[in-house]
Design a protein around this motif. Sequence first.
Motif, short mmCIF file in Angstrom:
data_model
loop_
_atom_site.label_atom_id
_atom_site.label_comp_id
_atom_site.label_asym_id
_atom_site.label_seq_id
_atom_site.Cartn_x
_atom_site.Cartn_y
_atom_site.Cartn_z
N SER A 413 4.81 40.96 -22.22
CA SER A 413 4.28 41.78 -21.13
C SER A 413 2.76 41.94 -21.24
O SER A 413 2.07 42.12 -20.23
CB SER A 413 4.95 43.16 -21.14
OG SER A 413 4.75 43.81 -22.39
N ALA A 414 2.23 41.87 -22.47
CA ALA A 414 0.78 41.99 -22.66
C ALA A 414 0.03 40.85 -21.99
O ALA A 414 -1.10 41.02 -21.53
CB ALA A 414 0.45 42.06 -24.15
N ILE A 415 0.63 39.67 -21.95
CA ILE A 415 0.00 38.52 -21.30
C ILE A 415 -0.14 38.78 -19.80
O ILE A 415 -1.20 38.54 -19.20
CB ILE A 415 0.83 37.24 -21.54
CG1 ILE A 415 0.89 36.91 -23.04
CG2 ILE A 415 0.25 36.06 -20.75
CD1 ILE A 415 -0.39 36.45 -23.64
N VAL A 455 -5.18 27.07 -29.17
CA VAL A 455 -5.34 27.94 -30.33
C VAL A 455 -4.67 29.28 -30.02
O VAL A 455 -4.87 29.85 -28.95
CB VAL A 455 -6.83 28.15 -30.67
CG1 VAL A 455 -6.98 29.08 -31.86
CG2 VAL A 455 -7.50 26.80 -30.96
N LEU A 456 -3.90 29.79 -30.96
CA LEU A 456 -3.15 31.03 -30.75
C LEU A 456 -3.95 32.23 -31.22
O LEU A 456 -4.28 32.35 -32.41
CB LEU A 456 -1.82 30.98 -31.50
CG LEU A 456 -0.83 29.88 -31.07
CD1 LEU A 456 0.40 29.90 -31.96
CD2 LEU A 456 -0.43 30.07 -29.63
N ASP A 457 -4.30 33.12 -30.27
CA ASP A 457 -4.89 34.40 -30.65
C ASP A 457 -3.75 35.38 -30.93
O ASP A 457 -2.57 35.06 -30.70
CB ASP A 457 -5.84 34.91 -29.56
CG ASP A 457 -5.14 35.26 -28.27
OD1 ASP A 457 -3.91 35.03 -28.18
OD2 ASP A 457 -5.79 35.76 -27.35
N PRO A 458 -4.03 36.58 -31.45
CA PRO A 458 -2.93 37.50 -31.81
C PRO A 458 -1.98 37.82 -30.66
O PRO A 458 -0.76 37.88 -30.86
CB PRO A 458 -3.68 38.75 -32.29
CG PRO A 458 -4.99 38.23 -32.80
CD PRO A 458 -5.34 37.09 -31.90
N ILE A 459 -2.53 38.02 -29.45
CA ILE A 459 -1.67 38.39 -28.31
C ILE A 459 -0.75 37.24 -27.93
O ILE A 459 0.46 37.42 -27.74
CB ILE A 459 -2.53 38.82 -27.11
CG1 ILE A 459 -3.32 40.09 -27.44
CG2 ILE A 459 -1.67 39.05 -25.88
CD1 ILE A 459 -4.23 40.55 -26.31
N LEU A 460 -1.29 36.03 -27.83
CA LEU A 460 -0.48 34.88 -27.45
C LEU A 460 0.50 34.51 -28.55
O LEU A 460 1.64 34.13 -28.27
CB LEU A 460 -1.39 33.69 -27.13
CG LEU A 460 -0.70 32.41 -26.63
CD1 LEU A 460 0.11 32.70 -25.38
CD2 LEU A 460 -1.72 31.31 -26.36
N CYS A 461 0.10 34.66 -29.80
CA CYS A 461 0.99 34.36 -30.92
C CYS A 461 2.19 35.30 -30.92
O CYS A 461 3.34 34.87 -31.11
CB CYS A 461 0.22 34.46 -32.23
SG CYS A 461 1.18 33.93 -33.67
N SER A 473 7.85 33.24 -43.59
CA SER A 473 7.27 32.02 -43.02
C SER A 473 5.96 32.35 -42.31
O SER A 473 5.81 33.43 -41.74
CB SER A 473 8.24 31.37 -42.03
OG SER A 473 9.46 31.05 -42.66
N ALA A 474 5.03 31.44 -42.35
CA ALA A 474 3.72 31.65 -41.73
C ALA A 474 3.79 31.39 -40.24
O ALA A 474 4.52 30.50 -39.78
CB ALA A 474 2.68 30.73 -42.38
N TYR A 475 3.05 32.18 -39.48
CA TYR A 475 2.97 31.98 -38.04
C TYR A 475 2.08 30.78 -37.74
O TYR A 475 1.07 30.55 -38.44
CB TYR A 475 2.39 33.21 -37.35
CG TYR A 475 3.40 34.33 -37.14
CD1 TYR A 475 4.00 34.51 -35.91
CD2 TYR A 475 3.76 35.18 -38.18
CE1 TYR A 475 4.93 35.53 -35.71
CE2 TYR A 475 4.68 36.19 -38.00
CZ TYR A 475 5.26 36.36 -36.76
OH TYR A 475 6.18 37.35 -36.56
#
Length: 602
Positions: A413-415, A455-461, A473-475
């Motif tokens: 929803s933040a997107i 590239v994944l920022d925190p919101i998109l990730c 596991s790493a994101y």
Amino acid sequence: MFKKAVEAKSHQRLSGADRKKLRRTVQNRFSLLTDELLDAILPPKVEITVSKFQNRVLVYSIEGGCPMFFDIDGRGNEILPTVFALWEAPEMLPSFMLKGGEVSRYVLGGADLMFPGILIPPEGFPSFSAGEIWSVKVPGNAAPIAVGFTTMSSAEGLKAGLRGKALRIAHYYRDFLWESAEGHYVPNSGFWEDVVMEDPVFLASGSGEEISDASAGQQTSTGNEEDESALETASTSATDAKNGTEEEQMVGSMNEMNLGDDISANEANTEKQNPLSTEEVDALLDQCLLQALHTTLKEKDLPLPGSTLWANHVLPCRPPGITLDIKKSSHKKLSKWLQSKASAGMITVKEDKHKKEIVLISVNRRHPDYSSFKPEKKKAEVSESSVASSTAKPQSEKMLEIIEVYKPSIHNSAIFASVGEDKGKLYTASEASDVVFKYIEKENLVKPTNKSMVVLDPILCDALFKGAIKKGSAYPSEIHKKDVGSTFIGRMQPHQVVMRGGCEPVVRKGGIKPVQIMTERRQGNKKVTKVSGIETFLMDPDSFGSELQKKFACSTSVNELPGKKGYEVLIQGGVIEDVARYMVEHYGVPKRYIEVLDKTRK
């Protein structure tokens, strides 16, 4: 042959001896194929893979590349080249020339090639025997679009009045063999999604002049001496075909289409009446490019080959009745035109050295030319679609339409909020994908060194992977563009919109419960068929029961299920299959939404 998807039973590499045997078979089969062309199609030091299908067809592919040959009987007796091989060596087979690019629509639709769809050159109808392998081409384009076997000899065709089937198509551009190829491509910008037209580069090189002259000669001449003498032995209809009355004949079942209404022909006439200057063509090119960048080209489509940009985006944006020919511009070539736009800073391009083609990498949407351009809305298309829908409405009162839509979830929803979209709205898959790419463009998340990665920022990730990654596991830090849309949609709440003519659309959360049709025995040997769950598909139980009573001449009744779970329609007799067929044909209920259970069978 490849109209439907067929999975291969096995894949294996050819040994050195088998590779040599394949090369010998191909050389013996195609006498026009030189050693140089054969090396281009089947490089000596490249691994070759053979795929075996259930219908005994063998497909030979270059490892890491495309299929080049296929063997119909699996014994080497009927081996044919694919369009990929023909694009590398078009001259390896004789070819039939179509009367126009519009005829290719039916070949690409799976129809065989008919005699009336073939362009007869000024030197006369070509000579061939039955069972020969021929390819199919479009005027002004050197790349073949299909390959197949002749159904009769040229002499038999003339006796038949140049009517009937000329070539049984075995493989064509955009069939499942083409689609199954990893990294499938098109040879030039003349290859569109559903039609093949002339290639601007081919015409610009002057190679297409002979073809154009042949087309003109076929349309204007009343027939040369060789054709007239050959057609004297044929029927009266063959003479009519030579004089031009067969111009209304097409390919396959579309024999009644009028070539005089061909779009390209109308455009050519318009251009002859109002020829454009070089400056006007340059301005028109820029206008179509900007229109495409604003309306049809999305960020998720990049990087994009120049030929695809031209065929799928630039050409569809041209004004009605105008032919857009790159060779009549000051640039002369598509690559030079795109490079000039890149020099101006509007786009970024690079050359693919492997395919020898220019590729569009990115679009500078802050460029002054882009910002100042106001795209046009195609009102004609909207009005035509509304007219078509209003015309078809009375015919589709009972037909069903189910649309899969998605609602933003707590994950993404933040997107939607970041780009100003409504978080409570329902979105189609395409609309949802546009939202996430709108966010990527807003935050400038495309990787500078590799435009195909994001590239994944925190919101998109979090929107894509939060809660889906195992603890410990790493994101991921980046994701491929082609995976963004599907991953983003998978994190949304699925809904179904059920619509039927004359009824208000109904939105249902999650999956749709199927209709249940069950037959069981009652009172001895009597059978009764029960149907439940039809309310999901906006069907009135009383009306449905009344229709079945008249249809099958039996008694029916409607009972309410306990717990307000809907209604159940009871039909006398074991008509389970008939009821299912009736629902599919008259109410448009997809078969996947119908569950059938016959309890009377032991």
